[in-house]
Write a protein that holds these residues in place. Structure first.
Motif, PDB file in Angstrom:
ATOM      1  N   SER A  21      -5.144  11.520  -0.393  1.00 39.21           N
ATOM      2  CA  SER A  21      -4.699  12.859   0.003  1.00 39.21           C
ATOM      3  C   SER A  21      -4.096  13.653  -1.143  1.00 39.21           C
ATOM      4  O   SER A  21      -4.019  14.884  -1.081  1.00 39.21           O
ATOM      5  N   GLY A  22      -3.624  12.957  -2.182  1.00 38.86           N
ATOM      6  CA  GLY A  22      -2.921  13.643  -3.261  1.00 38.86           C
ATOM      7  C   GLY A  22      -1.531  14.103  -2.875  1.00 38.86           C
ATOM      8  O   GLY A  22      -0.878  14.846  -3.613  1.00 38.86           O
ATOM      9  N   ASP A  23      -1.060  13.651  -1.719  1.00 42.36           N
ATOM     10  CA  ASP A  23       0.222  14.101  -1.177  1.00 42.36           C
ATOM     11  C   ASP A  23       1.315  13.064  -1.433  1.00 42.36           C
ATOM     12  O   ASP A  23       1.956  12.574  -0.513  1.00 42.36           O
ATOM     13  N   GLY A  24       1.516  12.707  -2.688  1.00 39.74           N
ATOM     14  CA  GLY A  24       2.572  11.759  -3.008  1.00 39.74           C
ATOM     15  C   GLY A  24       2.046  10.515  -3.694  1.00 39.74           C
ATOM     16  O   GLY A  24       0.872  10.163  -3.578  1.00 39.74           O
ATOM     17  N   GLN A  25       2.954   9.824  -4.397  1.00 38.60           N
ATOM     18  CA  GLN A  25       2.604   8.644  -5.189  1.00 38.60           C
ATOM     19  C   GLN A  25       3.080   7.343  -4.559  1.00 38.60           C
ATOM     20  O   GLN A  25       2.727   6.272  -5.040  1.00 38.60           O
ATOM     21  N   ARG A  26       3.894   7.424  -3.514  1.00 38.24           N
ATOM     22  CA  ARG A  26       4.468   6.212  -2.924  1.00 38.24           C
ATOM     23  C   ARG A  26       4.204   6.189  -1.427  1.00 38.24           C
ATOM     24  O   ARG A  26       4.706   7.030  -0.679  1.00 38.24           O
ATOM     25  N   TRP A  27       3.430   5.189  -1.020  1.00 32.41           N
ATOM     26  CA  TRP A  27       3.055   5.047   0.382  1.00 32.41           C
ATOM     27  C   TRP A  27       3.401   3.644   0.874  1.00 32.41           C
ATOM     28  O   TRP A  27       3.347   2.682   0.115  1.00 32.41           O
ATOM     29  N   SER A  28       3.719   3.576   2.142  1.00 29.76           N
ATOM     30  CA  SER A  28       4.090   2.300   2.747  1.00 29.76           C
ATOM     31  C   SER A  28       3.200   2.024   3.954  1.00 29.76           C
ATOM     32  O   SER A  28       2.837   2.944   4.692  1.00 29.76           O
ATOM     33  N   ALA A  29       2.839   0.760   4.132  1.00 35.10           N
ATOM     34  CA  ALA A  29       2.080   0.325   5.303  1.00 35.10           C
ATOM     35  C   ALA A  29       2.753  -0.926   5.853  1.00 35.10           C
ATOM     36  O   ALA A  29       3.055  -1.850   5.093  1.00 35.10           O
ATOM     37  N   SER A  30       2.995  -0.945   7.161  1.00 31.45           N
ATOM     38  CA  SER A  30       3.782  -2.036   7.739  1.00 31.45           C
ATOM     39  C   SER A  30       3.215  -2.497   9.067  1.00 31.45           C
ATOM     40  O   SER A  30       2.928  -1.686   9.950  1.00 31.45           O
ATOM     41  N   LEU A  31       3.078  -3.813   9.182  1.00 29.64           N
ATOM     42  CA  LEU A  31       2.776  -4.472  10.452  1.00 29.64           C
ATOM     43  C   LEU A  31       4.014  -5.285  10.810  1.00 29.64           C
ATOM     44  O   LEU A  31       4.266  -6.328  10.212  1.00 29.64           O
ATOM     45  N   ARG A  32       4.795  -4.803  11.767  1.00 24.69           N
ATOM     46  CA  ARG A  32       6.090  -5.404  12.074  1.00 24.69           C
ATOM     47  C   ARG A  32       5.968  -6.426  13.205  1.00 24.69           C
ATOM     48  O   ARG A  32       6.578  -6.289  14.260  1.00 24.69           O
ATOM     49  N   PHE A  33       5.171  -7.461  12.961  1.00 22.25           N
ATOM     50  CA  PHE A  33       4.978  -8.514  13.948  1.00 22.25           C
ATOM     51  C   PHE A  33       5.839  -9.718  13.590  1.00 22.25           C
ATOM     52  O   PHE A  33       5.860 -10.155  12.431  1.00 22.25           O
ATOM     53  N   GLU A  34       6.512 -10.283  14.587  1.00 17.54           N
ATOM     54  CA  GLU A  34       7.281 -11.506  14.367  1.00 17.54           C
ATOM     55  C   GLU A  34       6.331 -12.645  14.001  1.00 17.54           C
ATOM     56  O   GLU A  34       5.299 -12.842  14.639  1.00 17.54           O
ATOM     57  N   GLY A  35       6.697 -13.399  12.965  1.00 17.07           N
ATOM     58  CA  GLY A  35       5.911 -14.567  12.594  1.00 17.07           C
ATOM     59  C   GLY A  35       4.593 -14.262  11.912  1.00 17.07           C
ATOM     60  O   GLY A  35       3.744 -15.156  11.789  1.00 17.07           O
ATOM     61  N   LEU A  36       4.398 -13.029  11.459  1.00 18.41           N
ATOM     62  CA  LEU A  36       3.139 -12.664  10.809  1.00 18.41           C
ATOM     63  C   LEU A  36       2.988 -13.393   9.477  1.00 18.41           C
ATOM     64  O   LEU A  36       3.892 -13.381   8.644  1.00 18.41           O
ATOM     65  N   ARG A  37       1.836 -14.036   9.269  1.00 17.50           N
ATOM     66  CA  ARG A  37       1.517 -14.642   7.975  1.00 17.50           C
ATOM     67  C   ARG A  37       0.950 -13.536   7.091  1.00 17.50           C
ATOM     68  O   ARG A  37      -0.185 -13.101   7.269  1.00 17.50           O
ATOM     69  N   LEU A  38       1.757 -13.089   6.143  1.00 22.86           N
ATOM     70  CA  LEU A  38       1.419 -11.884   5.398  1.00 22.86           C
ATOM     71  C   LEU A  38       0.369 -12.119   4.318  1.00 22.86           C
ATOM     72  O   LEU A  38      -0.403 -11.206   4.000  1.00 22.86           O
ATOM     73  N   LEU A  39       0.317 -13.320   3.753  1.00 22.22           N
ATOM     74  CA  LEU A  39      -0.622 -13.570   2.658  1.00 22.22           C
ATOM     75  C   LEU A  39      -2.071 -13.280   3.048  1.00 22.22           C
ATOM     76  O   LEU A  39      -2.764 -12.538   2.331  1.00 22.22           O
ATOM     77  N   PRO A  40      -2.583 -13.811   4.163  1.00 21.27           N
ATOM     78  CA  PRO A  40      -3.973 -13.488   4.523  1.00 21.27           C
ATOM     79  C   PRO A  40      -4.190 -11.998   4.770  1.00 21.27           C
ATOM     80  O   PRO A  40      -5.247 -11.453   4.432  1.00 21.27           O
ATOM     81  N   VAL A  41      -3.192 -11.338   5.357  1.00 23.62           N
ATOM     82  CA  VAL A  41      -3.298  -9.898   5.608  1.00 23.62           C
ATOM     83  C   VAL A  41      -3.394  -9.140   4.286  1.00 23.62           C
ATOM     84  O   VAL A  41      -4.231  -8.240   4.121  1.00 23.62           O
ATOM     85  N   ALA A  42      -2.535  -9.505   3.327  1.00 22.83           N
ATOM     86  CA  ALA A  42      -2.532  -8.830   2.030  1.00 22.83           C
ATOM     87  C   ALA A  42      -3.848  -9.041   1.293  1.00 22.83           C
ATOM     88  O   ALA A  42      -4.387  -8.108   0.679  1.00 22.83           O
ATOM     89  N   VAL A  43      -4.381 -10.257   1.350  1.00 21.25           N
ATOM     90  CA  VAL A  43      -5.646 -10.551   0.672  1.00 21.25           C
ATOM     91  C   VAL A  43      -6.787  -9.755   1.299  1.00 21.25           C
ATOM     92  O   VAL A  43      -7.615  -9.162   0.592  1.00 21.25           O
ATOM     93  N   ARG A  44      -6.833  -9.718   2.625  1.00 18.13           N
ATOM     94  CA  ARG A  44      -7.901  -8.948   3.291  1.00 18.13           C
ATOM     95  C   ARG A  44      -7.782  -7.464   2.970  1.00 18.13           C
ATOM     96  O   ARG A  44      -8.793  -6.777   2.758  1.00 18.13           O
ATOM     97  N   LEU A  45      -6.547  -6.953   2.934  1.00 16.54           N
ATOM     98  CA  LEU A  45      -6.360  -5.542   2.607  1.00 16.54           C
ATOM     99  C   LEU A  45      -6.796  -5.254   1.174  1.00 16.54           C
ATOM    100  O   LEU A  45      -7.472  -4.247   0.914  1.00 16.54           O
ATOM    101  N   ALA A  46      -6.432  -6.122   0.240  1.00 16.80           N
ATOM    102  CA  ALA A  46      -6.822  -5.917  -1.157  1.00 16.80           C
ATOM    103  C   ALA A  46      -8.340  -5.909  -1.300  1.00 16.80           C
ATOM    104  O   ALA A  46      -8.913  -5.042  -1.979  1.00 16.80           O
ATOM    105  N   ARG A  47      -9.004  -6.865  -0.669  1.00 19.40           N
ATOM    106  CA  ARG A  47     -10.466  -6.921  -0.750  1.00 19.40           C
ATOM    107  C   ARG A  47     -11.100  -5.668  -0.153  1.00 19.40           C
ATOM    108  O   ARG A  47     -12.067  -5.122  -0.699  1.00 19.40           O
TER     109      ARG A  47
END
Length: 238
Positions: free
Chosen positions: A32-58
């Motif tokens: 969008s060009g509307d800023g340099q800092r963005w956040s994305a959050s899945l606020r689930f209890e017990g979420l295994r973040l590593l697989p989520v981060a890898v899938r997002l990166a890919r």
């Protein structure tokens, strides 16, 4: 506050659907060009973040993003490289990124995974020195301004406030809260037959407003009552 008869957007049916929605929101925000800092959050209890981060990166790379993934500590970065050998050349920890030397500004998309209040100083420095967009996944910077002096606290609040929310999905007691850029914030109530959109808001609602809306109460009236109680207590102290 927008009324609940605004167009409805369904909540994701499962984690993979939420990840796809997060990907599309992140791409829209970064592009969008509307800023340099963005956040994305899945606020689930017990979420295994590593697989989520890898899938997002890919997925971001597949969508054409030139990406660098960074983790706060060396152990987490090593686990990511172990589980995603195809990404090992673009996975660093904060210290490695800080030591990296480059003659030209680095304009790659920086995917920063799960920085916490303990990482605040280092993370802020990395963000300020990075020439490209930063996308923070499941960051936990909200408490970074707690327990420090007033000057440092205000400075930290300024950094925390510089982030825009590209995606947010949070289950609540009796409901859920979602934001998917460029859409507004949407609050859902959990009914016996599923989730129903309850309210659309331009900004993220605070916990009191959220609780009042889910309870079917007027949040402005609740705040006025609390303000009156505060004034009464202040009068007793004087």
């Amino acid at each position: 506050m927008t009324q609940s008869d605004a167009p409805c957007f369904a909540l994701p049916a499962d984690l993979l659907a939420a990840e796809e929605a997060m990907l599309q929101a992140a791409l829209a925000a970064v592009g969008s060009g509307d800023g340099q800092r963005w956040s994305a959050s899945l606020r689930f209890e017990g979420l295994r973040l590593l697989p989520v981060a890898v899938r997002l990166a890919r997925a971001l790379i597949a969508a054409g993003q030139d990406l660098l993934m960074v983790w706060p500590d060396a152990g987490a970065a090593a686990l990511a490289r172990r589980d995603a050998e195809d990404l090992k050349e673009v996975i660093l920890d904060f210290n490695q990124l800080k030591r990296a030397k480059s003659d030209a500004p680095d304009t790659r998309l920086l995917l920063a995974v799960n920085p916490s209040p303990a990482d605040y100083e280092e993370f802020q420095a990395l963000c300020e020195n990075h020439a490209g967009v930063v996308l923070m996944l499941n960051g936990r910077l909200e408490d970074a301004a707690v327990g420090i002096g007033s000057v440092a606290r205000e400075r930290r609040k300024g950094f925390v406030a510089s982030w825009q929310q590209a995606y947010w999905l949070q289950p609540l007691e009796g409901g859920a809260l979602m934001r998917c850029f460029p859409d507004d914030w949407r609050l859902y109530r959990q009914d016996p037959d599923g989730y129903r959109q309850l309210e659309v808001l331009p900004d993220r609602p605070d916990p009191d407003t959220t609780a009042a809306l889910l309870a079917g109460e007027d949040p402005d009236s609740i705040k006025q009552q609390l303000s009156g109680v505060d004034r009464f207590l202040d009068g007793l102290r004087n």
